[in-house]
Scaffold this motif. Structure first.
Motif, PDB file in Angstrom:
ATOM      1  N   THR A   2       0.912  -1.238   0.015  1.00  0.00           N
ATOM      2  CA  THR A   2      -0.025   0.032  -0.088  1.00  0.00           C
ATOM      3  C   THR A   2       1.081   1.163  -0.083  1.00  0.00           C
ATOM      4  N   ARG A  28      -6.878   9.394   1.992  1.00  0.00           N
ATOM      5  CA  ARG A  28      -7.949   8.403   2.642  1.00  0.00           C
ATOM      6  C   ARG A  28      -7.297   6.733   2.914  1.00  0.00           C
ATOM      7  N   ILE A  29      -6.176   6.703   2.313  1.00  0.00           N
ATOM      8  CA  ILE A  29      -5.680   5.335   2.241  1.00  0.00           C
ATOM      9  C   ILE A  29      -4.813   5.512   3.688  1.00  0.00           C
ATOM     10  N   THR A  31      -5.525   7.450   6.221  1.00  0.00           N
ATOM     11  CA  THR A  31      -6.422   7.567   7.125  1.00  0.00           C
ATOM     12  C   THR A  31      -6.851   6.180   7.399  1.00  0.00           C
ATOM     13  N   LEU A  32      -7.196   5.382   6.673  1.00  0.00           N
ATOM     14  CA  LEU A  32      -7.788   4.045   6.982  1.00  0.00           C
ATOM     15  C   LEU A  32      -6.742   3.096   7.357  1.00  0.00           C
ATOM     16  N   GLU A  33      -5.604   3.206   6.808  1.00  0.00           N
ATOM     17  CA  GLU A  33      -4.532   2.528   7.499  1.00  0.00           C
ATOM     18  C   GLU A  33      -4.315   2.792   8.861  1.00  0.00           C
ATOM     19  N   ALA A  35      -6.377   3.884  11.139  1.00  0.00           N
ATOM     20  CA  ALA A  35      -7.556   3.388  11.887  1.00  0.00           C
ATOM     21  C   ALA A  35      -7.480   1.953  12.108  1.00  0.00           C
ATOM     22  N   LEU A  36      -6.882   0.989  11.060  1.00  0.00           N
ATOM     23  CA  LEU A  36      -6.791  -0.385  11.202  1.00  0.00           C
ATOM     24  C   LEU A  36      -5.535  -0.640  12.164  1.00  0.00           C
ATOM     25  N   ALA A  58      -8.596  -6.339  10.477  1.00  0.00           N
ATOM     26  CA  ALA A  58      -7.647  -5.344  10.098  1.00  0.00           C
ATOM     27  C   ALA A  58      -6.076  -5.819   9.851  1.00  0.00           C
TER      28      ALA A  58
END
Length: 70
Positions: A2, A28-29, A31-33, A35-36, A58
């Motif tokens: 990623t 966005r990627i 931010t999501l990473e 969060a995971l 996750a």
């Protein structure tokens, strides 16, 4: 894996669109990473089944793995 995608999005060599959304997609990627990763850190010692399942999902997502059937 990623990280390479985020780098390519930031370098904008991924598309020739006039209105490129590459920076937004990279943000966005990331931010999501984040969060995971936070899900993975929360309650490592807990016995909460729902949290364990979320952590498993996750972990696989961060590794770039897809669920069966995806």
């Amino acid at each position: 894996m990623t990280d390479d995608l985020v780098k390519r999005l930031r370098d904008k060599h991924c598309c020739d669109a006039t209105k490129c959304n590459c920076d937004e997609a990279a943000d966005r990627i990331e931010t999501l990473e984040a969060a995971l990763r936070e899900i993975l850190q929360v309650g490592s010692a807990t016995e909460n089944l729902a949290l364990w399942v979320a952590q498993d999902i996750a972990s696989h997502a961060l590794a770039g793995e897809k669920k069966d059937g995806d």
